[in-house]
Design a protein around this motif. Structure first.
Motif, PDB file in Angstrom:
ATOM      1  N   GLY B  51       0.760  -1.159  -0.152  1.00 47.59           N
ATOM      2  CA  GLY B  51       0.078  -0.040  -0.030  1.00 47.59           C
ATOM      3  C   GLY B  51       0.866   1.293   0.024  1.00 47.59           C
ATOM      4  N   GLY B  52       1.658   1.423   0.947  1.00 48.16           N
ATOM      5  CA  GLY B  52       2.150   2.476   1.047  1.00 48.16           C
ATOM      6  C   GLY B  52       3.467   2.908   0.171  1.00 48.16           C
ATOM      7  N   VAL B 201      -3.477   8.421  -5.602  1.00 47.72           N
ATOM      8  CA  VAL B 201      -2.597   9.695  -5.059  1.00 47.72           C
ATOM      9  C   VAL B 201      -2.977  10.745  -6.109  1.00 47.72           C
ATOM     10  N   PRO B 211      -1.696  11.253  -0.879  1.00 46.22           N
ATOM     11  CA  PRO B 211      -2.481  10.326  -0.953  1.00 46.22           C
ATOM     12  C   PRO B 211      -3.807  10.518  -0.663  1.00 46.22           C
ATOM     13  N   ARG B 213      -7.447   9.664   1.091  1.00 50.22           N
ATOM     14  CA  ARG B 213      -7.686   8.993   2.481  1.00 50.22           C
ATOM     15  C   ARG B 213      -8.125   7.714   1.845  1.00 50.22           C
ATOM     16  N   HIS B 214      -7.962   6.949   2.825  1.00 50.68           N
ATOM     17  CA  HIS B 214      -8.385   5.431   2.469  1.00 50.68           C
ATOM     18  C   HIS B 214      -9.696   5.322   2.286  1.00 50.68           C
ATOM     19  N   GLU B 215     -10.612   6.075   2.973  1.00 42.65           N
ATOM     20  CA  GLU B 215     -12.206   5.770   2.835  1.00 42.65           C
ATOM     21  C   GLU B 215     -12.543   6.633   1.718  1.00 42.65           C
TER      22      GLU B 215
END
Lengths: 358, 462
Positions: B51-52, B201, B211, B213-215
Motif C-alpha cells: 500500500g504505502g 494519489v 495520497p 484518504r483510505h475511506e
C-alpha cells in the motif's frame, strides 16, 4: 529479518492456526480435573481469541447482533482494523493517513482501539529492519512526533504505549536503548513505554507451553526487567490491564491469578490501576451501559479477600472518579501509564459542564 | 535486561541458569513474534509494506507516463481526423454490433521517438430517451444535464471492467473453529464492496503529491476538478479475468491461457477531460474522460498487457445529440509488444532461495543472521542466465520450421496475437459500457445528489 514467504494466504494460515489452538485449549481445559489447570487453559484460549479477532479486523464484524460477547469481539477487531489500515496507508509517511483514520472513527467508543492499533503499526515501523544506536534515536523521535501529531488530542499516550509492547515482543534487544533515549528526552514517556512492556509480557509466546504459570511468569518479568520502581509499577499496570481486558468475560482467570500471585504484587496500586484502566476502556467502548461478567463476579472463598482488595474495592471507590477525571480533562491516554489512584476520589455529583472527549 | 547482560548486571540471587533461561525465552519470543507478524501483516518487519510503497512508486512514474499519454493522444487526434492508418482492419461482435469499429497498426511519435502502436476504435449506441416527438427537445436538454453529471462525476465510481460478481447475503455466527477452512460461506472481502476504480494519489496544481484518504479511495473525484484543482490523479483499476489464450495446436486443441495482470494504474489529467456544449449543429454536448496507463513498477513474468505498456491511452466519451440519443466513442492506443512473457531460467538462484526459506522455516528465523548473508553471497555468484519469451518464442519457432507458412496460412504470428489483444480490449470496454447502462437507467435524477443511493456517491457497497 528472514526472507520468509509472505503470501496472501499468510493471514488465513495464521487465523486458522489460532482457531486450531483455541480448539486444543478448549479441549484440554475441559479434560483437566484441577481448577488452576483449567483456568490456565481458559486464559490461553482467551488470548488466542483476542489475537484472532485482532487479525480478522472489522470485516468479520458486519451483521453480528449486539450484546456483551459481540461488543467484546468488536473491541479487538477495531484495534486490528486500526492496525491494518495504518499499516497499509500510503505515501506521505503514516501521519497524514493516520489522522484520516482516526477522524473517520465511527463512534467515540472506537477511538481507543483505533489509537491502539495505530500505535502498533507506527511502532513496528519504527523498529523494523537494521537499527543501530543513532538510527534508533531518530526513529524513536519520529515515532513520538508522528504519534503526537496523528492522535486526537488527549489520546497520545494510547499510541505511545504501543512502542513498549512492540519493542519487547519483536526487538527485545533494543529495549534498553529505547528506554535510555526516552530518559534523555525527559518528557515522561518512559511510563508509557514500560506500560506497553507490561502489556507485551502478557502475550509472550514463550509462556504458551505452560498456560497455568504463564501470567505468573509474566509477572516475574514485570518485576525484574524494569530499571526502577516507577517503571516497575508501569509494567505491572500494563500487565494487569491486559490480564483484565482479555479475561473480561472470564473473571475467574483474574481471581485465580490473584490467589496464586497476589502476595507477590508490589506495594502500591499499580495492579489496581491496570484493572481499572481496562474497565474504563470497556466503559468507553460501550457508553457505560453494559456490565460484564467481571462486574458481577462472585469469587470463591479463597479469593474473596484478594478480589475485594484488588478489584471490587477499587471498582467501587475509584472507578467513577477516574472516569469523571478523564471526561473532564480529555486525557484518555493517561490510562496507559501508572498514576496513583488515590487522586481519584469517590464519585462526585455529575457536573453538567463536564467536557465530552471526542 | 538485554540479552548480553554481564554477571554484574544480574539481579541479586539470580543464577546464571535463570539468566540463560531469560535469554532463551527472549530469543524465542522474538522469533515467534516476527513469524506471526510476517504471516499476519503479509510482510515481515523490515520489508516493503503493502500500500504505502506501492503508491509512492506509482506517483514517481505518473508524470513520465502522463507525458507519453499526451503524446499518444495528440497523435490519435491528428490521425483519426483523416481516418487512415498504416494498417486498418475490422473488429466486430457477434451481436450488439458497434455503429463503427476497427483496429489499426501504425507508428506514433512518443517522447521524441517513433513507436510502433496499435489500437482500436469503437462507437456504440448507448441510449435514446423514449419521449413524444414534440417533447423530445426538452427531454434532450434534460438528458444532457443528466449525462454531464453521470459521466463527469459518477461514472468512474459505479463502473467496473468486470462482470458483476454474484453473491448471496449470508451471515452465520462467526466460526471460532478450524471449520472455517471447510466452510462454504462466502468469504467477505473488502475488495468486493468497491467498483473497478480506486484513487490512490493526486497532485494539486502548484502543490505536492498526496495520497487520497483510505475511506475516499472509491469516491473518485469529480473529473471537472482536473481542470482547476488537480494536475493529475492516479487510480487503480481492477480487470479480473483478463487473459489471453494461445492455442499452439489450433482450434479445438489444448490451449495455454495467460492471466494478464489483474490491476492497472492509470493517470488522469485535464488533457483527457472533454466538456463541450453545443459544439456543432445536431450535437447537444460531448462529455468524456480518458487516461494514460502507468507501467507497474514491480516486474513480473508478463511482458505485455494491462500494467506493462510502455505507453497507452484509453478515452471514453459520451456524445448527446439533439434528439437525446447518446453515442459512446471509445479509443484505445498502445505500443506494440516486444515481448509477451518472460521466463528466467536460473536453477542456481532457485536453489539458493529454496535453501534459505527452508532454513528459516526450520529455525523459525533464529538462524537468519547466518543464513541471510550466506544466501546473498551465493546469489551474487556470476553465472549465465537464460531468459526467453515462451509465447513469441513459439511464434518465431513455428515461423522458422514452417518456412513462413505458420504466419501466412495458420495465423501463428505476432500480428494475430496483437489482434487478439485488441479484441480483448475491445470486448472489455464494451462490457464496461454495457454494464454501466443499467446503472445509468437505474437512477431517476443524477443531478440530485441528495436522492442518490449511498453506493453511488461513495463508489462502494455499504
Amino acid at each position: 529479518m528472514s526472507a520468509l514467504p509472505s503470501p496472501p494466504w499468510g493471514r488465513r494460515l495464521l487465523t486458522a492456526g489460532l482457531a486450531a489452538g483455541r480448539l486444543v485449549a478448549g479441549a484440554v481445559e475441559s479434560a483437566l480435573p484441577g481448577e488452576s489447570g483449567r483456568t490456565g487453559w481458559q486464559e490461553l484460549g482467551n488470548k488466542l481469541d483476542a489475537f484472532r479477532w485482532f487479525q480478522e479486523g472489522l470485516v468479520a464484524d458486519r451483521g453480528e447482533p449486539g450484546g456483551v460477547d459481540a461488543t467484546f469481539r468488536r473491541l479487538w477487531r477495531t484495534e486490528g482494523e486500526g492496525y491494518r489500515r495504518a499499516t497499509e496507508s500510503a505515501v506521505e509517511g503514516r501521519g497524514a493517513a493516520a489522522v484520516a483514520l482516526l477522524r473517520s472513527a465511527p463512534g467515540p467508543g472506537d477511538l481507543l482501539p483505533l489509537h491502539a492499533g495505530l500505535g502498533l503499526a507506527l511502532a513496528e515501523r519504527a523498529v523494523q529492519g537494521e537499527v543501530d544506536g543513532t538510527h534508533l534515536a531518530v526513529r524513536v523521535d519520529r515515532f513520538v512526533a508522528t504519534a503526537r501529531s496523528a492522535a486526537v488530542p488527549g489520546w497520545e499516550g494510547t499510541v505511545l504505549e504501543a512502542l513498549g509492547l512492540v519493542v519487547r515482543t519483536l526487538r527485545p534487544e533494543l529495549l534498553d536503548a529505547v528506554d535510555r533515549h526516552l530518559a534523555e528526552r525527559g518528557e515522561g514517556l518512559r511510563g508509557h513505554l514500560w506500560h506497553g512492556v507490561g502489556r507485551g509480557l502478557y502475550f509472550l509466546p514463550s509462556h504458551v507451553p505452560s498456560p497455568a504459570a504463564a501470567t505468573a511468569r509474566a509477572l516475574e518479568k514485570a518485576l525484574a526487567e524494569p530499571p526502577d520502581r516507577r517503571r516497575r509499577d508501569d509494567a505491572v499496570a500494563g500487565l494487569a490491564w491486559a490480564l483484565t481486558l482479555v479475561n473480561l468475560l472470564h473473571p475467574r482467570v483474574v481471581e485465580r491469578f490473584l490467589v496464586r500471585c497476589g502476595p507477590r504484587l508490589p506495594s502500591g496500586d499499580a495492579f489496581e490501576h491496570g484493572v481499572l484502566s481496562a474497565l474504563v476502556v470497556w466503559h468507553r467502548a460501550t457508553g457505560g451501559g453494559m456490565e460484564t461478567p467481571l462486574h458481577r463476579h462472585r469469587p470463591e472463598p479463597d479469593g474473596a479477600e484478594a478480589w475485594a482488595y484488588r478489584v471490587a474495592g477499587p471498582l467501587r471507590d475509584r472507578f467513577s472518579g477516574l472516569v469523571q477525571e478523564l471526561d473532564r480533562t480529555g486525557r484518555w491516554g493517561e490510562l496507559f501509564r501508572h498514576r496513583p489512584l488515590q487522586r481519584y476520589a469517590e464519585a462526585a455529583p455529575a457536573e453538567d459542564s463536564a467536557r465530552e472527549a471526542p | 535486561m538485554s540479552s548480553q547482560r554481564e554477571d554484574a548486571d544480574r539481579a541479586p540471587g539470580e543464577t546464571p541458569a535463570a539468566s540463560a533461561r531469560d535469554d532463551l525465552e527472549r530469543s524465542l519470543d522474538r522469533a515467534v513474534g516476527r513469524l506471526v507478524h510476517a504471516l499476519g501483516s503479509g510482510s515481515p518487519p523490515g520489508s516493503r509494506q503493502p500500500g504505502g510503497d506501492e503508491a509512492t512508486e506509482i506517483a514517481h512514474l505518473a508524470e513520465e507516463y502522463l507525458q507519453r499519454g499526451r503524446d499518444l493522444l495528440h497523435w490519435w487526434k491528428a490521425r483519426s481526423d483523416g481516418g487512415s492508418f498504416a494498417s486498418r482492419f475490422e473488429l466486430g461482435r457477434t451481436f450488439n454490433e458497434a455503429t463503427e469499429s476497427y483496429g489499426f497498426f501504425d507508428t506514433a511519435e512518443v517522447g521524441g521517438e517513433s513507436m510502433p502502436v496499435m489500437g482500436n476504435f469503437q462507437e456504440m449506441s448507448y441510449d435514446r430517451p423514449k419521449s413524444a416527438p414534440q417533447g423530445s427537445g426538452a427531454a434532450a436538454g434534460w438528458l444532457r444535464d443528466q449525462m454531464r453529471e453521470f459521466v463527469l462525476r459518477y461514472f468512474m465510481r459505479v463502473s467496473d471492467f468486470r462482470e458483476p460478481e454474484g453473491f448471496a447475503e449470508t451471515w452465520r455466527p462467526p466460526l471460532s473453529t478450524i471449520f472455517e477452512m471447510l466452510s462454504w460461506c462466502p468469504e467477505e472481502s473488502e475488495e468486493l464492496r468497491g467498483f473497478g476504480f480506486q484513487q490512490l494519489v493526486y497532485k494539486e496544481r502548484g502543490g505536492g503529491v498526496h495520497p487520497f484518504r483510505h475511506e475516499e479511495r472509491y469516491r473518485i473525484v469529480d473529473l471537472r476538478d482536473l481542470l482547476e484543482r488537480y494536475e493529475w490523479i492516479v487510480v487503480k483499476v481492477r480487470i479480473f479475468d483478463f487473459r489471453v489464450t494461445v492455442r499452439p495446436f489450433g482450434a479445438g486443441t489444448p490451449e495455454i491461457s495467460l492471466p494478464l495482470q489483474e490491476a492497472s494504474y492509470l493517470v488522469l489529467s485535464r488533457d483527457f477531460v472533454e466538456i463541450e456544449e453545443e459544439p456543432e449543429p445536431g450535437v447537444l454536448a460531448r462529455y468524456g474522460f480518458g487516461y494514460a496507463f502507468v507501467r507497474d513498477p514491480r516486474p513480473g513474468m508478463l511482458g505485455y498487457g494491462p500494467g506493462q505498456f510502455d505507453a497507452a491511452i484509453e478515452t471514453i466519451h459520451f456524445h448527446v445529440a439533439d434528439d437525446g440519443s447518446v453515442r459512446v466513442p471509445m479509443v484505445f492506443v498502445a505500443n506494440r509488444p516486444e515481448r509477451v512473457a518472460t521466463v528466467e531460467v536460473d536453477p542456481w538462484r532457485w536453489s539458493v532461495e529454496l535453501g534459505r526459506r527452508l532454513g528459516d522455516l526450520a529455525t523459525l528465523g533464529l538462524a537468519d543472521r547466518w543464513i541471510a548473508p550466506m544466501a546473498r553471497m551465493m546469489g551474487a555468484v556470476p553465472r549465465p542466465r537464460l531468459r526467453f519469451d515462451p509465447v513469441l518464442g513459439y511464434v518465431r519457432f513455428a515461423d522458422a520450421v514452417s518456412g513462413g507458412m505458420a504466419a501466412s496460412r495458420l495465423c501463428i504470428d505476432r500480428e494475430q496475437l496483437e489482434k487478439d489483444f485488441l479484441v480483448k480490449h475491445y470486448m472489455q470496454h464494451y462490457q464496461t459500457i454495457a454494464g454501466s447502462l443499467a446503472t445509468w437507467r437505474l437512477i431517476g435524477d443524477w443531478c440530485d445528489e441528495a436522492s442518490l443511493p449511498a453506493w453511488v456517491v461513495e463508489g462502494r457497497r455499504p
